[in-house]
Each structure stands twice: as structure tokens, then as C-alpha cells.
Design a protein around this motif. Structure first.
Motif, PDB file in Angstrom:
ATOM      1  N   LYS A  34       0.840  -1.205   0.000  1.00 21.72           N
ATOM      2  CA  LYS A  34       0.000   0.000   0.000  1.00 21.72           C
ATOM      3  C   LYS A  34       0.867   1.243   0.000  1.00 21.72           C
ATOM      4  O   LYS A  34       0.617   2.182  -0.754  1.00 21.72           O
ATOM      5  CB  LYS A  34      -0.891   0.009   1.252  1.00 21.72           C
ATOM      6  N   ARG A  94      -8.336 -12.845  -1.941  1.00 23.77           N
ATOM      7  CA  ARG A  94      -8.536 -11.689  -1.090  1.00 23.77           C
ATOM      8  C   ARG A  94      -7.471 -10.637  -1.348  1.00 23.77           C
ATOM      9  O   ARG A  94      -7.760  -9.445  -1.451  1.00 23.77           O
ATOM     10  CB  ARG A  94      -8.478 -12.172   0.359  1.00 23.77           C
ATOM     11  N   GLN A 130       1.230   4.169  -2.715  1.00 21.42           N
ATOM     12  CA  GLN A 130       1.006   5.581  -2.403  1.00 21.42           C
ATOM     13  C   GLN A 130       2.188   6.430  -2.801  1.00 21.42           C
ATOM     14  O   GLN A 130       2.042   7.600  -3.124  1.00 21.42           O
ATOM     15  CB  GLN A 130       0.764   5.759  -0.908  1.00 21.42           C
ATOM     16  N   ALA A 136      -6.304  -4.771  -6.351  1.00 26.09           N
ATOM     17  CA  ALA A 136      -7.104  -4.124  -7.383  1.00 26.09           C
ATOM     18  C   ALA A 136      -7.664  -2.811  -6.867  1.00 26.09           C
ATOM     19  O   ALA A 136      -7.770  -1.831  -7.605  1.00 26.09           O
ATOM     20  CB  ALA A 136      -8.222  -5.070  -7.805  1.00 26.09           C
ATOM     21  N   LYS A 137      -7.989  -2.785  -5.584  1.00 26.93           N
ATOM     22  CA  LYS A 137      -8.490  -1.527  -5.012  1.00 26.93           C
ATOM     23  C   LYS A 137      -7.448  -0.435  -5.090  1.00 26.93           C
ATOM     24  O   LYS A 137      -7.763   0.736  -5.197  1.00 26.93           O
ATOM     25  CB  LYS A 137      -8.860  -1.739  -3.540  1.00 26.93           C
ATOM     26  N   LEU A 138      -6.159  -0.865  -5.026  1.00 29.97           N
ATOM     27  CA  LEU A 138      -5.098   0.135  -5.050  1.00 29.97           C
ATOM     28  C   LEU A 138      -4.653   0.454  -6.451  1.00 29.97           C
ATOM     29  O   LEU A 138      -3.699   1.203  -6.647  1.00 29.97           O
ATOM     30  CB  LEU A 138      -3.871  -0.393  -4.286  1.00 29.97           C
ATOM     31  N   ASP A 139      -5.310  -0.159  -7.434  1.00 25.75           N
ATOM     32  CA  ASP A 139      -4.924   0.071  -8.825  1.00 25.75           C
ATOM     33  C   ASP A 139      -3.540  -0.450  -9.147  1.00 25.75           C
ATOM     34  O   ASP A 139      -2.830   0.137  -9.955  1.00 25.75           O
ATOM     35  CB  ASP A 139      -4.951   1.564  -9.152  1.00 25.75           C
ATOM     36  N   SER A 180      -5.664 -10.208  -4.023  1.00 32.29           N
ATOM     37  CA  SER A 180      -5.784  -9.547  -5.326  1.00 32.29           C
ATOM     38  C   SER A 180      -6.902  -8.532  -5.304  1.00 32.29           C
ATOM     39  O   SER A 180      -6.831  -7.500  -5.974  1.00 32.29           O
ATOM     40  CB  SER A 180      -5.977 -10.571  -6.431  1.00 32.29           C
ATOM     41  N   ASN A 181      -7.909  -8.810  -4.497  1.00 34.73           N
ATOM     42  CA  ASN A 181      -8.958  -7.793  -4.311  1.00 34.73           C
ATOM     43  C   ASN A 181      -8.370  -6.493  -3.819  1.00 34.73           C
ATOM     44  O   ASN A 181      -8.641  -5.419  -4.328  1.00 34.73           O
ATOM     45  CB  ASN A 181      -9.976  -8.288  -3.271  1.00 34.73           C
ATOM     46  N   GLU A 182      -7.559  -6.658  -2.780  1.00 33.64           N
ATOM     47  CA  GLU A 182      -6.955  -5.466  -2.187  1.00 33.64           C
ATOM     48  C   GLU A 182      -6.075  -4.732  -3.175  1.00 33.64           C
ATOM     49  O   GLU A 182      -6.069  -3.504  -3.254  1.00 33.64           O
ATOM     50  CB  GLU A 182      -6.102  -5.875  -0.978  1.00 33.64           C
TER      51      GLU A 182
END
Lengths: 627, 415, 401
Positions: free
Chosen positions: C238, C262, C242, C268-271, C264-266
Motif C-alpha cells: 500500500k 482476497r 502511495q 485491485a483496489k489500489l490500482d 488480489s482484491n486489495e
């Protein structure tokens, strides 16, 4: 016992032959080529084979022992023996093309490819025209080191052969007894002269090369090993025994070195500060002889000018690279053979072989023979001995010339084609290819791939003292390839981005060790540690059945002075006075041995093989020599 | 401090223009320079150590920025900072010890204080811990350790028990101690060769064959020391293109009577099978035990590993760097001029970029340094003795403090 | 059953027969003589389901893979705990230790269920609650209580390393604090509680430090392989995202927990460009990968790590292809274990759902974790700094000696 023994024509010949214990040398050299004492063979047309020639394997008809028919190639224009680097060369010669193309194909100039930049035509004329050379040659033969010996032997053999026909029948038991005697005598002699091997790197037929140099076996001309019996039984026995190649000349034996020096044409002076570890290799001072020798080019009778010229080019370093050296040598031989006239009452094949030996020894004095050259010479000698004695002189010469052409064409030119096409399939778009030094085959691969539209970059790694990579760099940039140039110390730095490594080789030994320019092992090692695949491109004629463990036992020492000086850097002169410092030695090695586990793949004209399959190729390839 | 700034600029210039060659010389100059900075620095009464540290940090930052590849500069700066902290701490402990003895009745007063004041012993213990890198057993400690530190240095102040004479003498004492310690550091840097050379006899026996590449003064002293002790051995020196320092080394060794053979770098793999030991010097030793060394040594290390030949690195302690190399080939490397490799005149046609699209077709790479990973190194010999590469972090913990690793202004947090 | 020597097979068969006979006997006995009621102390602090590792079950819960088995067990655990407590309370009042033991575990479990909380934090909070509710008057008493509570916690779930390590760490801290005798009891106690409660902050801060340290090692354009769902690694990535670093992530599927999904979900949320691999595709993709990032359930004395099943495999492949393996672990996970091989640890089993019914004769490897030896690890990122594996033992030695 030997299967299917051809009836021995002349046991007496053999008996006499063995008092010259020299001939008992080398039972295992399968091509006994060299001096086929086949004087009588010409007369004996009943047995198509001279008693002293190696007969072909039993199932082959002896009539086919003639060289493969070479159509029209006899008329090889003597004109331009200069090599072209044009792609037309590649396009023109396809693997199927036969001799007619030969004249044009590889007779093109390529300062890059085979780095052959000489033109022999000038040399050719004065010699060829002289008819009087015949006499000169006889005298030449006399002056040859040990040539007198061969002459003596020839005369001996002549007498023997003349009495040959009368000894047609001999009982099997007697023959066997004779053979045992021969073998025993052979092994004794072999033990005595084991240390004295030819300059020729690792060739089993060192016997054929010996005569000029070592006089402790004075009668060992390129002599007929025992195997030159009548008929075809011997070869299989010899084959079994030929496994162990003879060791080469060891330079730490002072007496032998002295003897060798006495008969050498090129006077080399030994360097003072020698590295202990390399006492077994010759180390001379360079640079002194060239002018000397240049002036003597036409005075030297024993060596044909073409060969002389090539020798000088070796000495000065003008020709380097195993393919180039081999081709240059073979072309020089071709010229020499063309100009050759058989002296009276000499058998052409034998005499020719003797002559060739002298040339070879001269060349090896200029610079130790490379493995490719050794294999080529071996091939040539085999072909010569296979020639039926029924041919006239001109036919023989033509046959040999065409043999040489065929060798060059098939084993080098066409092989290179095949290698290039295969290796280019391993180049993908976006690759970064690394190569070391300057290898003719690798250059061809890169150019070929580039011309076929693959997008890649090249990294050229170079090293002291020869800086061979600079020439390659120049040529590749001229062709439009993007290149990065660096020196061997920085190879760990660049290896991160490299995807493939392409290397050339001087030879590959039977245990998979790649013998090539010094520094190759370092590059392969670093590539291996970065998990980058290493591909070695090498024609099959360079393979050898020897085995090698490290770079110390077999190597070549170059001029140590070039280490002390760095071209273009006047500030680096700390070692300018190195000769006078007794504790200081400079070591200039030319080759090194790369272990087989660093190599991923070897591209040869027999296909892409793993390093473990090299002895297989050697075995298969070796058999071809016999055909 | 205009004087200081002028000096700083002068020194920074020298570093930037690479006028000072070699890490030992650089380290020495840096140490001397910092000593002069410290001596010229005016120290306030309170928080003297902090002031010193700040000023040294400010100067150090500039020095490091001038030549980031020369790690010795950063090393020395961090050593000096560590020295300051140590000296300060030892002074404080001594002072507090005095306080304890003289003012035993103060405990009650302390209890009445608002702050959660700990006893002197705890104070000292806590302060000592600030000098060590964070450790497991300090994990649960109170976070405001930082507040204790200034407490110590300003302890004299807040206690209010010291006489003013004591105060000023303490101030002077700190500076004096620090300068003494820096002098010791300079001396260590100067004599590192001798101390390393003393260990030579333990590692070189008779009839050895030793390989080295390029030229390192430490290695030369090492070998000569062994020669003095009558060990007979031979040396192969690889020339170390493109600087060819191997030639210089060979000349020097021969002058001292050692049997030397000069080989080309490409012959290293060929010769290493006959070598007993490889001894090289280093440019810098990183915290994971990895090595920044003159170019070509990674190749030598790999060859040595293949043939099971011990690869020994000799280096003075000023070369120990507390940083971890995360991309050493690029970040800690210097690319020199290609003219060392190619003659521009000869190759001017190739450098034409005449292919039309302007893309350079020829690119020459000439790096100065190589990174050798720690698993290839058998032994490090420093002036403190011989160590395993996996132990280097310990030495680093001794010489440097964790706060100094990032020598940047507090504003630029999160490097 | 398939140990090194075939004689074991025979031995085992013998033993099975013996056990079977015993069971039959027992059943007969039961019919005849009902067993005496178990004494109170025995009920006490026993994991209702010793064959399943509660730690890994909880983690699976965090990953939102709720299997029916798990639900049943959770129910059983909760109900078991409640009844146990009641029973105990009824019995004796002096047996406060037992009661406390139960409540510790309950407290621990309640904390543990929160997905964002580190295991160790839950443990220490539970211990803090022990302090809070303790009625001791001297440090020694408090220490003894804490020791008992920590022992019970440890024995309740023997497979959770960070639990053990955190308990030990806290005990050391307590011991050392109590050794400073200058203080009075109350202030010491309040300080202990405050530290314990703040431990959550420490853990959070540790994660921040780790992500800061690892930033330098993530360069632009790199490819990172991630295995398992580690909150620390997630934090690291993360932060990198950033800081506008461009990198891509390969996630292993992480069966049976499906951690990869799970994770990869995260991502993907971070692009962050992410690619999912099945566990078997790791070697195939390894040459594209620049580095491997994993978390750790525990760091052992040799410098190796204990982590979700599959980590050892990945580390082996990465090592043979010369790729660095980085471990992100907080320092309180350092434990005084020294496994010699995979089986040298306490077994931690958990049920694996294959999606289709598996015949009962088929054995299933249920272990949930493996041990990765230190030679396959390159660096450990901890809040103590960037460490090589050899430093771990150094730290542990300093702590415990």
C-alpha cells in the motif's frame, strides 16, 4: 582373430618393415595415411589396394575408395582466394549445392569472416611455371629434415615391394605370428618414444608428423604403422587401439626441445622469465623473426612459398581464428599440391605426404597448430592414402584438390550455414545477446538474424590484450545493429539485462569441455550464475576425441610483452622493464577450458546437441574419415 | 558560521571533483575536517550534544551529497555522530553517578515531580539503550525514550544542583572528549593497514599461491607482512583493466622480493584452479556482508566459489557501511569514460549515429565497481580481527547508532 | 504411517488393532460402569478441538472463507467455554485462577476475531485484562497470575507462534519491570496496563516502520510475488503504491484459504496490476518475478520462518532461480523455537475442503504451515531494522539471557 583377413601378399615386406622400429609406432592411428609405401602398389593391380594402405571397411568396395566424384571442380580457378563477407555467400551456397558452386562460394573475401586477407595468386605463378622445380624438389626432399630417412625408407620399401608378389601365400598361423611380433615391437617402441609427440595438437597420427622433428626415432618417418598390412584385417584392430591419442610434444624435456630446435626453420628464441606452471608449453620471444623470414621467402626450398606466406601470417597474427587459419592452410596446401611434381621413382602419395609433413611442421613452428587445423590435416592424409595407386599424377593431384575443396565446402561453409540457420531460431525479438571476443560463426548468426528482421541488441565483451571484439563491433555497427561494448571485468554489470549468450569455440573435447579463447570460461560462468542460457556455435570438424580437465595441461602461450604494454595508454608503463626483474613473470594465455555444466546448448552442423553428446558426434564423425 | 561554510564548500568541491583518491585518504580528510568543524562549533549550555550532532549532520549531509559513491565519507560522518553520542552518554553517566553520591536526598524531591521520573540508574540504563539499535527487549519500553536523552544532557541544568563552574567545565569537557575520540578515529584510520597486516601470518602458510586483482594497499601490506615473516609464496596478479592497477601492484611486490606473475583478467578462471587463496581489498562493506569492490571481483568470487578457493577480503573498519544495498550495481556505481576502452578517434565513424533515426547504435559501458554478494565471501579481515560475512552487522552496531542512518533533515521523513 | 522404515507400518498396524480392542473394551465398560464425573480441574482449560489449529482457523475466518466445519467448531468453542465457566463458577470460589484462565481465553478469542488485529496484540490485551481484574497486591503475585494466564493461553492453542512469542515477551517485560524495585506496586501495575494497551499502537507502528524500510527495495518496474495474506505485506505494498511506484504483483491462489483472491482484491483496489497464479504455476512464472514477499507467522531462532503452507516451496524455487526472498515480520514474532525439519514442530492441522466429497480411506495432508530454513531467505524486514537471518538469534539471545 581378425575377421575376413585379406590374404597377405607379402609377409616379407612386413618383416623388413619392422626392423625400422619407427614404423611400429602408432598402432592406433587409424589413418596410417602418410607415407604409403605404395611404390609397388602401382604395379600390383591385382590387389587394388596397396599392401600398405589402410583398406576401407570390409563391406565397402575398394573401388569406391576413390574420393567422391567431384564434378568439374578440378578446374578450380586459382584466381582469387579471398573471402567475401557478403550475404550473397550465404544465400548462394545452400546445403545441397555441390562442387560447381564451390569455386565462387567460399572464394570470396571476408576480412571479417575468416579474416583472410591475402591473395595467393601472385605467389603462385613463379613457382608453377618452372618445370625445373622437379629437380629442385628432389633436392628439396633431400634437405628436408629427416627426408633422407624417408628416402631411404622409400628405397627400402621399393625393394621390398618388388619382391612382394612372390610372397602371396602365407599360412594363417605365420601371419598371426608375424602380427604378434609386430605388435610386441610396436609396444616397445611406443613406450620409448611416448613423450615425443607431434606439435600437432593431439592428433593420433603423430607418427606421420614426427619425422622432421624428433630424431631420436630417426627412422620414424611418417611411417607406416604396422597396420599397413596387406588387406583389410588390420583396421579393426587399429581402431580398437586408437582410443588413446598420443600426447603432444612436451616442452619440459630439454633434450627433445634441443632436437626440435635444430631442425626448425623458424628460429625462435626462448623467453627468459618463464612461468613454472607452463614449462610444458613452448614460450618464445616474438617479433624477431618476421623480417628475417620475409626476406627468405623465395630462398627457402623446402617450403612452398604459399605455405611460407601463410606461416608468416600466422606468426605475425594477421590470420587468426580457427576457421580462417584452417582455410588458409588448406588453400596453401592446394597450391602446393598443384605445383607439386613427383620426383622420379617415388610414389606420389608417399612423397606428397612427406612433403605435407614438412609443411605442417613449418607451420607449427610459426604457431602451434589449432585443433581445427589438426583435424583437417588428418582428413587430408586419410584421403591421400585412400587414393588408388592407379591414378596418374595429375589425376591424383586433381583428386586431392577436390578433396580439399570438398572439405572446406562441406565442413566449414555449409556447416556454417546450417549452424546459422539453427541458431537464428533461438533469437527472439527483444533479446539482448552477449558475445565474447570475435567468432566468425557468431558474427554470421547475428548478421543473419538481423537481416531476417529480428529486433535485438548485442553486447560485445572484449578483453586484453588482443581486443578482438573491436573489429566485430565495427562490422556489426556498420550493419546497423545496436551494440554495447564493454570489457570482461564488467561482465557482471551487464549480465543483468542479457537474455542469451552466444560463444564460439576453437574446439570441443569429448568430455564436453569447450576450448576457446581465454576469457570465455569467465563469461560462461557469470552467465550461468545469472541463469542466462549459453549457446556455443561450433562446426563438427572441430570436435576432438581428447579429453581435457583444465586450461593448464593444454594451452598456448602468447607473447608476454603485449601484457606489459597497453596500446594507446602511455601512462600504463609500470612494467616496461619486466625482463630484467627476475621475480616477475608475465603470463599470456591464449585459450581456456569452459566446463560443460556452464553450457546449455551446442549448435553444430549435426543439429543442436547437449554438451554430453559430443563424444557421440566424435564417434560418428570419425567414421566418416574412413570412408 | 561563515568560516565553517567556506571550509565546507572547499571540501565539498574537492570531493565532487574526485580530487581525493582512495577511501582511506577520503576518510582521513573527512575526519580531520569534521574535527575542525567541531572545534569551531560554539556550544550552547543546554543540549550540547544535540547541537553538536545537528551541526555535524548538516555538514555531513553536504559532504555525502558531493560524492555519494564514496561511502567512506558517510561512514566517517556517522562514526563521528556516534562518538558524540557516546561521549555525551559517558559524561552523563559520570555526572549522574556524582549526583547520586552527592545528592542522595534528592530522591524524595524527585518523587514529587510531575514527570514520571525514574531513578538515576533507570535513566542511565534507558539512555544507554538509545545508543543501541532498537532491540526486542526494548520493544515494550516507553516510547518517549527520546525525552530522556535531552534530559541527560540538560540534566545538569534541570537539577539545578550543579555549580556553574561545573556546567562550563562539562561543556568544555564534552567537546574535548569528542575531539579526543575523533583523534583516535583518525589514528585508527591511519594505522588500519598495520593492524590488518599483523594477521597475515595466520592465514598464509608456506608454498602458497595467492591471487589478487587490481591494487589495494591493504593487500600489499598484508602480503609484505607475511613475506617478512619468511613465508614463501607466489602471487598471481590480475591486471584489473581498464585501470591496470595490477601492474603497479606487481611492480611493488617484485621490489619487495615476492615472486609475482601478471595475468590478464580473462585468465582468472583458467588459473584459479592452481590458486590456494584469493585475497582482495574492498571499496566498502555493506551491512549484509556484501561487498562493493573494484570491477571484475564478482567474476573472481564466482570462480573462487566454483573451485572452493577461499575468498578473503581485507578492509579497514572505516569501510564498513551501515546501509543495505538494494540495487548496488546501479546506485553505488560510477561509470567512467568510455575512452578507456575505445579510442574515440578510431571509432568516430561508428559513433556517427548515422542510421537516420538518431538512435545511438554504439554504447560503451565502463563501470568502476562491482557488487559481490555475501555468500561468495569466506572471510573479512578488519583491524578488529577476522569475521564471517554474517557477523558484519554486529560490528556495524558497535560503530554506528541507528538514528544516524538516514542523514537527512527531519523534514524529509520517509526516505 | 509411511515413515522411513517399513517396520513402522507393521508396528502401526499392531497398535491400531490394540487400540481398537481397547475401545471395544471401554464401550463394554461404559455400559457396565458409568465413568466418574470428571473433576473440575480437568474440564478447565482445554481446547475443545485439539486436532484443529485454532490459529489457522481464525485466520481462515479473517480471509472470509467460512466453511461449515469451522462454523460448527466455532459454535462448539463458544458454547463449551460458556458452560465451562458456569460450571466452574458454581464449584469453587477460591479457584479464581481457573476462572481467570477461562476468561483470558475468552477475551483472547474475542480480540482475535477482529481481522485487523495482530495475534500478539490480542494476546497482550487479554493479559492486560488479567492485570486489570487481578486482585494481587505485590508484583510477585501479579507475576504468578500472569504466568498462569499466559500458560493457559499457550496451551489452549499450541500452534500459534506469535501468541507464544507475545506471551513470552510480555512476561519478560513484566519480570524486568518488577526487577526495578524502586517503584511502588500501583504505579508499576498501571504502567504495565498502559503498555499492554498501547501494544496495539506498537504493533501498528511496527508495520509502518517495516513498510518504510522496504520501500527502497521495491524499484520501478519490478514484479513481486506474494504468498498468503499478510497484513504487513499488504501495508508495504500500500505504501509503495502511495509513493507512486510502478510495480506489479503476482498472487498465488493460496489454497485452501484462497488468500490470493482476497489479496488480489486489495491490490485491485489500489490500482496495482495484479495477476493470480495457481499454486502450481509458481515455478513457471518465477523467471518473470524480481522478488518474493511473504509475511511470517513466526520467526524462529535459526532465522527461518514459519508461515502458511507453500512458503517453503516458493522459497526453494526462488532460491534456485536466484531471486531474493524478503520476509516482512514484526519483531514480537521472534520465538525460541528451532525446528530441524518440517515435522519438528507441533502439528497445526486444519480441515481442507476439496469441494467434492473425499472417500474416507484417502488420507489428507492437513498441515497448515511449513518451515522455511534461513538459507533460502535473503532479508527480513522488521521494526528493528533490516536484518539478515543470522541477526534473529542475536536478538533472541539478548532478550532471554
Amino acid at each position: 582373430m581378425e575377421p575376413r583377413r585379406v590374404p597377405q601378399n607379402n609377409p616379407k615386406i612386413r618383416q623388413v618393415g619392422f626392423t625400422f622400429n619407427s614404423q611400429t609406432q602408432n598402432p592406433h592411428s587409424q589413418p596410417p595415411l602418410s607415407t604409403t609405401i605404395s611404390g609397388g602398389a602401382v604395379e600390383n593391380n591385382t590387389s587394388t589396394l596397396s599392401p600398405v594402405m589402410i583398406p576401407p571397411p570390409p563391406f565397402l568396395d575398394t573401388s569406391t575408395s576413390l574420393p567422391v566424384p567431384v564434378p568439374a571442380a578440378a578446374a578450380i580457378p586459382a584466381a582469387r582466394r579471398v573471402y567475401d563477407d557478403s550475404h550473397s555467400y550465404l544465400a548462394a551456397s545452400s546445403p545441397e549445392s555441390t562442387q560447381p558452386d564451390l569455386s565462387e562460394d567460399w572464394l570470396r573475401s571476408s576480412s571479417g569472416k575468416y579474416s583472410l586477407a591475402f591473395d595467393m595468386s601472385g605467389v603462385n605463378s613463379p613457382v608453377a611455371d618452372e618445370q625445373s622445380t622437379e629437380g629442385a624438389e628432389i633436392t628439396v626432399a633431400n634437405h628436408e629434415k629427416g627426408a633422407n630417412v624417408s628416402e631411404v625408407q622409400v628405397s627400402h620399401e621399393d625393394k621390398k615391394l618388388s619382391s612382394k608378389p612372390s610372397k602371396d601365400k602365407l599360412s594363417k598361423a605365420e601371419r598371426r605370428a608375424l602380427q604378434e611380433a609386430q605388435r610386441a615391437a610396436k609396444s616397445n617402441k611406443k613406450a620409448a618414444a611416448s613423450g615425443v609427440a607431434a606439435h600437432v595438437t593431439g592428433k593420433p597420427t603423430e607418427a606421420s608428423k614426427q619425422p622432421p622433428q624428433k630424431k631420436n626415432v630417426p627412422l620414424r618417418t611418417s611411417s607406416v604403422p604396422v597396420s599397413e598390412t596387406k588387406g583389410g584385417n588390420q583396421p579393426s584392430e587399429k581402431d580398437k587401439k586408437k582410443d588413446i591419442p598420443h600426447p603432444r610434444m612436451q616442452y619440459d624435456d630439454k633434450s627433445r626441445v634441443e632436437k626440435a630446435k635444430k631442425r626448425s626453420v623458424v628460429k625462435q628464441t626462448e623467453v627468459r622469465n618463464r612461468v613454472e606452471l607452463f614449462r610444458h608449453l613452448p614460450q618464445y620471444e616474438y617479433g624477431n623473426q618476421i623480417h628475417d623470414l620475409e626476406s627468405k621467402i623465395f630462398n627457402h626450398d623446402s617450403v612452398h612459398p604459399a605455405v611460407y606466406k601463410v606461416g608468416l601470417q600466422y606468426l605475425s597474427g594477421d590470420i587468426s581464428g580457427s576457421n580462417a587459419r584452417c582455410i588458409a592452410m588448406l588453400c596453401a596446401f592446394k597450391e602446393a599440391i598443384e605445383d607439386y611434381h613427383t620426383p622420379a621413382d617415388k610414389i606420389i602419395t608417399r612423397d606428397l605426404t612427406a612433403r605435407l609433413n614438412s609443411y605442417v611442421s613449418f607451420l607449427s613452428e610459426c604457431r602451434p597448430l589449432s585443433i581445427s587445423m589438426g583435424n583437417a590435416i588428418r582428413y587430408l592424409k586419410t584421403r591421400i592414402t585412400k587414393l588408388p595407386s592407379s591414378l596418374s599424377e595429375s589425376e591424383t593431384k586433381t583428386a586431392i584438390s577436390s578433396d580439399i575443396n570438398r572439405f572446406i565446402h562441406e565442413k566449414i561453409v555449409v556447416a556454417d550455414n546450417v549452424i546459422v540457420q539453427q541458431a537464428a531460431t533461438k533469437v527472439r525479438d527483444g533479446d539482448v545477446l552477449l558475445t565474447y571476443g570475435c567468432s566468425s560463426v557468431v558474427e554470421m548468426v547475428l548478421v543473419y538474424a538481423h537481416e531476417h528482421g529480428k529486433k535485438f541488441r548485442v553486447v560485445i565483451v572484449d578483453s586484453r590484450p588482443k581486443f578482438e571484439g573491436q573489429g566485430l563491433l565495427r562490422r556489426l555497427v556498420a550493419k546497423g545493429l545496436s551494440c554495447t561494448y564493454t570489457h570482461i571485468n564488467a561482465v557482471s554489470y551487464v549480465m543483468h539485462e542479457v537474455t542469451r549468450v552466444f560463444l564460439g569455440a576453437a574446439s570441443i573435447f569429448s568430455n564436453g569441455i569447450v576450448y576457446s579463447r581465454i576469457g570465455t570460461a569467465c563469461v560462461a560462468m557469470v552467465a550461468h550464475s545469472f541463469r542466462v542460457p549459453v549457446l556455443v556455435c561450433c562446426e563438427a570438424y572441430k570436435f576432438h576425441e581428447r579429453v581435457l580437465l583444465d586450461s593448464i595441461c593444454a594451452n598456448e602461450l602468447g607473447d608476454p610483452d603485449v601484457i606489459a604494454k597497453v596500446p594507446g595508454r602511455k601512462d600504463v608503463n609500470y612494467l616496461s622493464n619486466w625482463m630484467n626483474k627476475e621475480n616477475l613473470q608475465l603470463l599470456h594465455l591464449l585459450y581456456d577450458a569452459t566446463p560443460s555444466d556452464y553450457i546449455s546448448l551446442i549448435v553444430t552442423d549435426y543439429g543442436m546437441i547437449p554438451p554430453t553428446s559430443v563424444p557421440v558426434i566424435v564417434r560418428e564423425y570419425g567414421k566418416e574419415h574412413l570412408f | 558560521m561563515p568560516d565553517v561554510q567556506a571550509l565546507v564548500n572547499d571540501f565539498v568541491n574537492k570531493l565532487r571533483k574526485r580530487k581525493i583518491e582512495g577511501s582511506q585518504a577520503t576518510a582521513r580528510h573527512t575526519a580531520e575536517f569534521l574535527r575542525s568543524v567541531i572545534s569551531q562549533q560554539r556550544i550552547p549550555y543546554t543540549n550540547q550534544a544535540g547541537a553538536l550532532i545537528d551541526s555535524v549532520k548538516a555538514v555531513g549531509e553536504q559532504l555525502i551529497a558531493a560524492n555519494p559513491v564514496e561511502l567512506a565519507v558517510g561512514n566517517v560522518v556517522r562514526r563521528v555522530l556516534h562518538i558524540i553520542r557516546e561521549e555525551d552518554l559517558s559524561l552523563t553517566t559520570a555526572a549522574i553517578g556524582d549526583l547520586n553520591i552527592s545528592d542522595g536526598s534528592d530522591d524524595d524531591e524527585n518523587d514529587r515531580d510531575d514527570r514520571p521520573v525514574l531513578s538515576a540508574a533507570a535513566l542511565a540504563a534507558a539512555a544507554r539503550k538509545t545508543l543501541r539499535p532498537p532491540s526486542l527487549h526494548t520493544l515494550l519500553e516507553d516510547v518517549p525514550n527520546a525525552t530522556i536523552v535531552p534530559l541527560s544532557s540538560s540534566g545538569g541544568d534541570s537539577e539545578g544542583k550543579c555549580k556553574s563552574a561545573d556546567k562550563s567545565s562539562r561543556i568544555r569537557k564534552l567537546k574535548h572528549d569528542v575531539i579526543e575520540a575523533v583523534n583516535e578515529l583518525i589514528q585508527d584510520i591511519d594505522t588500519c593497514h598495520e593492524q590488518i597486516a599483523e594477521q597475515a601470518v595466520e592465514h598464509i602458510h608456506q608454498n602458497e599461491v595467492i591471487l589478487t586483482l587490481g591494487r589495494s594497499r591493504t593487500v600489499m601490506e598484508f602480503l609484505c607482512a607475511a613475506k617478512e615473516k619468511k613465508r614463501s609464496f607466489r602471487v598471481f596478479v590480475a591486471e584489473g583493466a581498464p585501470r591496470y592497477q595490477g601492474h603497479v601492484l606487481a611492480k611493488e611486490l617484485v621490489a619487495r622480493g615476492l615472486q609475482t606473475t601478471v595475468i590478464t583478467d580473462s585468465a582468472v578462471f583458467a588459473m584459479i584452479s592452481r590458486v590456494n587463496m584469493v585475497i582482495v581489498g574492498a571499496h566498502a562493506i555493506m551491512a549484509n556482508g556484501g561487498l562493493i569492490a573494484p570491477v571484475g571481483l564478482n567474476m573472481v568470487a564466482l570462480a573462487a566459489q566454483r573451485h572452493a578457493v577461499p575468498f578473503v577480503v581485507v578492509a579497514g573498519s572505516h569501510k564498513l557501511c551501515p546501509l543495505y544495498p538494494h540495487n548496488p550495481e546501479v546506485l553505488l556505481n560510477e561509470l567512467k569514460s568510455p575512452s578507456d576502452l575505445l579510442d574515440f578517434g578510431e571509432f568516430s565513424d561508428c559513433l556517427d549515429f548515422g542510421s537516420g533515426n538518431g538512435e545511438p547504435q554504439l554504447h560503451v559501458v565502463n563501470p568502476t565497481f562491482d557488487y559481490v554478494p555475501p555468500n561468495l565471501v569466506s572471510l573479512f579481515i578488519t583491524d578488529t580481527g577476522g569475521h564471517n560475512p554474517s557477523y558484519m552487522y554486529r560490528l556495524i552496531a558497535d560503530y554506528y547508532s541507528a538514528d544516524d542512518l538516514v542523514l537527512q533533515r527531519k523534514s524529509a521523513a520517509g526516505n | 504411517m509411511w515413515y522411513r522404515s517399513p517396520s513402522f507400518i507393521l508396528d502401526n498396524q499392531e497398535q491400531e488393532k490394540f487400540l481398537l480392542r481397547q475401545q471395544l473394551d471401554q464401550q463394554n465398560d461404559d455400559v457396565l460402569n458409568p465413568p466418574p464425573p470428571p473433576s473440575m480441574s480437568e474440564i478447565s482449560i482445554q481446547n475443545p478441538n485439539p486436532n484443529i489449529s485454532a490459529y489457522y482457523q481464525t485466520r481462515a475466518a479473517h480471509h472470509a472463507v467460512v466453511t461449515s466445519d469451522w462454523l460448527a467448531q466455532a459454535q462448539a468453542a463458544v458454547s463449551g467455554g460458556v458452560t465451562g465457566e458456569d460450571t466452574v463458577e458454581k464449584v469453587e470460589e477460591d479457584d479464581r485462577v481457573v476462572e481467570k484462565g477461562e476468561s483470558v481465553i475468552e477475551e483472547f478469542n474475542s480480540w482475535r476475531k477482529q481481522p485487523d488485529l495482530a495475534e500478539a496484540v490480542a494476546a497482550i490485551r487479554a493479559l492486560a485484562s488479567v492485570i486489570r481484574s487481578s486482585k494481587a497486591t505485590t508484583m510477585m503475585e501479579l507475576e504468578i497470575e500472569l504466568k498462569k494466564a499466559s500458560d493457559s493461553l499457550k496451551s489452549w492453542d499450541a500452534t500459534s507462534i506469535s501468541l507464544t512469542a507475545a506471551c513470552d515477551l510480555f512476561m519478560r517485560y513484566v519480570t524486568r519491570t518488577s526487577a526495578l524495585e524502586y517503584e511502588d506496586f500501583n504505579s508499576a501495575r498501571s504502567r504495565l496496563m498502559e503498555r499492554a494497551e498501547k501494544f496495539g499502537e506498537i504493533s501498528y507502528k511496527a508495520r509502518r516502520i517495516i513498510s518504510m524500510l522496504s520501500q527502497d527495495f521495491i524499484f520501478d518496474g519490478c514484479t513481486i510475488l506474494v504468498h498468503g495474506f499478510s497484513r504487513v505485506v499488504l501495508e508495504v505494498l500500500k505504501t509503495a503504491a502511495q509513493n507512486k511506484k510502478s510495480f506489479r504483483v503476482f498472487c498465488t491462489e493460496g489454497r485452501p484459504d484462497r488468500t490470493g483472491l482476497r489479496f488480489s482484491n486489495e491490490m485491485a483496489k489500489l490500482d496495482v496490476p495484479v495477476k493470480l497464479l495457481i499454486d502450481s504455476a509458481v515455478a513457471y512464472s518465477m523467471d518473470e518475478v524480481d522478488m518474493v514477499f511473504v509475511g511470517a507467522d513466526g520467526v524462529v531462532e535459526s532465522g527461518g520462518i514459519i508461515n502458511m503452507m507453500g512458503t517453503y516451496q516458493i522459497a526453494l524455487v526462488a532460491h534456485s532461480l536466484n531471486k531474493p526472498v524478503y520476509v516482512a515480520a514484526e519483531s514480537y514474532k521472534f520465538a525460541r523455537l528451532y525446528p530441524l525439519d518440517q515435522k519438528d514442530m507441533a502439528p497445526a492441522l486444519r480441515p481442507i475442503d476439496f469441494g467434492v466429497p473425499v472417500p474416507s480411506k484417502v488420507e489428507i495432508e492437513k498441515s497448515a504451515r511449513d518451515y522455511t530454513p534461513p538459507q533460502y531467505l535473503t532479508l527480513l524486514f522488521t521494526d528493528l531494522g533490516v536484518l539478515t537471518p543470522s541477526v534473529v538469534s542475536d536478538e533472541l539471545i539478548q532478550l532471554y539471557l
